[in-house]
Design a protein around this motif. Structure first.
Motif, PDB file in Angstrom:
ATOM      1  N   THR A   3       1.896   0.023  19.433  1.00 32.21           N
ATOM      2  CA  THR A   3       0.914  -0.964  19.064  1.00 32.21           C
ATOM      3  C   THR A   3      -0.144  -0.284  17.905  1.00 32.21           C
ATOM      4  N   ARG A   4      -0.633   0.946  18.215  1.00 33.96           N
ATOM      5  CA  ARG A   4      -1.497   2.033  17.393  1.00 33.96           C
ATOM      6  C   ARG A   4      -0.758   1.797  15.950  1.00 33.96           C
ATOM      7  N   GLU A   5       0.502   2.134  15.667  1.00 31.16           N
ATOM      8  CA  GLU A   5       1.193   2.284  14.654  1.00 31.16           C
ATOM      9  C   GLU A   5       1.288   1.168  13.843  1.00 31.16           C
ATOM     10  N   ALA A   6       1.494  -0.067  14.665  1.00 28.00           N
ATOM     11  CA  ALA A   6       1.625  -1.265  13.944  1.00 28.00           C
ATOM     12  C   ALA A   6       0.118  -1.749  13.469  1.00 28.00           C
ATOM     13  N   ALA A   7      -0.974  -1.632  14.352  1.00 31.34           N
ATOM     14  CA  ALA A   7      -2.475  -1.686  13.699  1.00 31.34           C
ATOM     15  C   ALA A   7      -2.697  -0.901  12.711  1.00 31.34           C
ATOM     16  N   ARG A   8      -2.267   0.496  12.425  1.00 36.24           N
ATOM     17  CA  ARG A   8      -2.643   1.248  11.249  1.00 36.24           C
ATOM     18  C   ARG A   8      -1.996   0.721   9.985  1.00 36.24           C
ATOM     19  N   THR A   9      -0.556   0.229  10.402  1.00 34.64           N
ATOM     20  CA  THR A   9       0.017  -0.424   9.194  1.00 34.64           C
ATOM     21  C   THR A   9      -0.526  -1.701   8.622  1.00 34.64           C
ATOM     22  N   ARG A  10      -1.009  -2.340   9.452  1.00 36.59           N
ATOM     23  CA  ARG A  10      -1.342  -3.654   9.032  1.00 36.59           C
ATOM     24  C   ARG A  10      -2.843  -3.380   8.536  1.00 36.59           C
ATOM     25  N   HIS A  11      -3.619  -2.564   8.957  1.00 38.11           N
ATOM     26  CA  HIS A  11      -4.940  -2.225   8.386  1.00 38.11           C
ATOM     27  C   HIS A  11      -4.702  -1.646   6.880  1.00 38.11           C
ATOM     28  N   SER A  12      -3.744  -0.614   6.766  1.00 35.24           N
ATOM     29  CA  SER A  12      -3.417   0.170   5.510  1.00 35.24           C
ATOM     30  C   SER A  12      -3.165  -0.739   4.553  1.00 35.24           C
ATOM     31  N   ARG A  13      -2.721  -1.990   4.590  1.00 28.64           N
ATOM     32  CA  ARG A  13      -2.271  -3.055   3.565  1.00 28.64           C
ATOM     33  C   ARG A  13      -3.315  -4.022   2.965  1.00 28.64           C
ATOM     34  N   GLY A  14      -4.676  -3.554   3.424  1.00 30.39           N
ATOM     35  CA  GLY A  14      -5.818  -4.480   3.015  1.00 30.39           C
ATOM     36  C   GLY A  14      -6.061  -4.443   1.663  1.00 30.39           C
ATOM     37  N   PRO A  15      -6.885  -5.261   1.237  1.00 34.87           N
ATOM     38  CA  PRO A  15      -7.182  -5.483  -0.255  1.00 34.87           C
ATOM     39  C   PRO A  15      -7.542  -4.338  -0.792  1.00 34.87           C
ATOM     40  N   GLY A  16      -8.345  -3.391  -0.199  1.00 39.15           N
ATOM     41  CA  GLY A  16      -8.859  -2.206  -0.784  1.00 39.15           C
ATOM     42  C   GLY A  16      -8.059  -1.023  -0.944  1.00 39.15           C
ATOM     43  N   SER A  17      -6.855  -1.161  -0.287  1.00 38.57           N
ATOM     44  CA  SER A  17      -5.796   0.002  -0.383  1.00 38.57           C
ATOM     45  C   SER A  17      -4.473  -0.646  -0.891  1.00 38.57           C
ATOM     46  N   ALA A  18      -4.418  -1.320  -1.909  1.00 36.09           N
ATOM     47  CA  ALA A  18      -2.854  -1.825  -2.264  1.00 36.09           C
ATOM     48  C   ALA A  18      -2.185  -0.732  -2.889  1.00 36.09           C
ATOM     49  N   SER A  19      -1.115  -0.726  -3.247  1.00 39.38           N
ATOM     50  CA  SER A  19      -0.282   0.413  -3.662  1.00 39.38           C
ATOM     51  C   SER A  19      -0.865   0.988  -4.853  1.00 39.38           C
ATOM     52  N   SER A  20      -0.543   1.996  -5.227  1.00 40.24           N
ATOM     53  CA  SER A  20      -1.229   2.812  -6.304  1.00 40.24           C
ATOM     54  C   SER A  20      -0.857   2.172  -7.607  1.00 40.24           C
ATOM     55  N   GLY A  21       0.369   1.609  -7.867  1.00 36.89           N
ATOM     56  CA  GLY A  21       0.920   1.124  -8.937  1.00 36.89           C
ATOM     57  C   GLY A  21       0.002  -0.410  -9.325  1.00 36.89           C
ATOM     58  N   ALA A  22      -0.331  -1.277  -8.121  1.00 34.80           N
ATOM     59  CA  ALA A  22      -1.258  -2.393  -8.556  1.00 34.80           C
ATOM     60  C   ALA A  22      -2.509  -2.020  -8.848  1.00 34.80           C
ATOM     61  N   ALA A  23      -3.168  -0.868  -7.980  1.00 32.67           N
ATOM     62  CA  ALA A  23      -4.295  -0.432  -8.365  1.00 32.67           C
ATOM     63  C   ALA A  23      -4.645   0.031  -9.774  1.00 32.67           C
ATOM     64  N   SER A  24      -3.530   0.760 -10.152  1.00 31.76           N
ATOM     65  CA  SER A  24      -3.770   1.258 -11.608  1.00 31.76           C
ATOM     66  C   SER A  24      -3.622   0.190 -12.501  1.00 31.76           C
ATOM     67  N   ALA A  25      -2.913  -0.892 -12.188  1.00 34.33           N
ATOM     68  CA  ALA A  25      -2.663  -2.161 -13.302  1.00 34.33           C
ATOM     69  C   ALA A  25      -4.186  -2.731 -13.244  1.00 34.33           C
ATOM     70  N   VAL A  26      -4.795  -2.913 -12.029  1.00 34.27           N
ATOM     71  CA  VAL A  26      -5.959  -3.462 -12.094  1.00 34.27           C
ATOM     72  C   VAL A  26      -6.968  -2.543 -12.951  1.00 34.27           C
ATOM     73  N   ASP A  27      -7.099  -1.358 -12.782  1.00 37.51           N
ATOM     74  CA  ASP A  27      -7.899  -0.501 -13.580  1.00 37.51           C
ATOM     75  C   ASP A  27      -7.433  -0.617 -14.888  1.00 37.51           C
ATOM     76  N   ARG A  28      -6.332  -0.625 -15.220  1.00 39.18           N
ATOM     77  CA  ARG A  28      -5.782  -0.509 -16.707  1.00 39.18           C
ATOM     78  C   ARG A  28      -6.380  -1.770 -17.235  1.00 39.18           C
ATOM     79  N   ARG A  29      -6.192  -2.787 -16.666  1.00 41.87           N
ATOM     80  CA  ARG A  29      -6.578  -4.240 -17.311  1.00 41.87           C
ATOM     81  C   ARG A  29      -8.005  -4.144 -17.523  1.00 41.87           C
TER      82      ARG A  29
END
Length: 159
Positions: free
Chosen positions: A16-42
């Motif tokens: 349950t703790r692992e599922a909660a950690r995974t669920r919270h790590s995919r929030g809007p502020g912690s998108a994958s590094s590729g998506a974040a770098s694309a936003v920064d680049r734009r």
């Protein structure tokens, strides 16, 4: 009344703790590094386009963007700045314009210069007509402020 307790097994708690950690790590502020770098680049590209944009002043033609600093400052210093066509304003028109830019209203200008409100309006109409003849229309007070600063009739520190 019967209360039933649901007991979690020790093995289910870490899952349950692992599922909660995974669920919270995919929030809007912690998108994958590729998506974040694309936003920064734009964002960087948009800011670069905005800073490179050249906007004309009202009544002033759009000019070519200045050469980059790497081209050398001596070449820029050798080219004189293009002068805008200036209207031939009478001394009284300049006095009325300067006073109007310093005061809040046309009646205040009339009182300060000991002339009628109609005379103030006539002078301002003639000033606007002279600027319009040169292709530098100034239909508002803000536009007349810009023209007066461009033509060294008034200094920006005076305003």
């Amino acid at each position: 009344m019967t209360v039933t307790a649901i007991a979690a097994t020790p093995a289910a708690a870490p899952a349950t703790r692992e599922a909660a950690r995974t669920r919270h790590s995919r929030g809007p502020g912690s998108a994958s590094s590729g998506a974040a770098s694309a936003v920064d680049r734009r964002r960087r590209e948009a800011l670069a386009r905005l800073s490179a944009r050249v906007m004309p002043l009202p009544g002033r033609p759009l000019y070519a963007a200045p050469a980059p600093a790497a081209a050398g400052r001596q070449a820029d210093a050798a080219v004189p700045a293009a002068r805008l066509p200036q209207p031939t304003l009478t001394d009284r028109e300049v006095e009325v314009l300067r006073t109007w830019l310093m005061l809040d209203s046309k009646p205040a200008v009339a009182e300060a210069l000991y002339i009628s409100l109609g005379t103030v309006n006539t002078h301002l109409t003639r000033i606007r007509a002279k600027y319009a003849e040169l292709g530098r229309p100034a239909s508002t007070k803000a536009a007349l402020v810009a023209r007066a600063i461009q033509d060294d009739i008034v200094d920006i520190d005076e305003l």
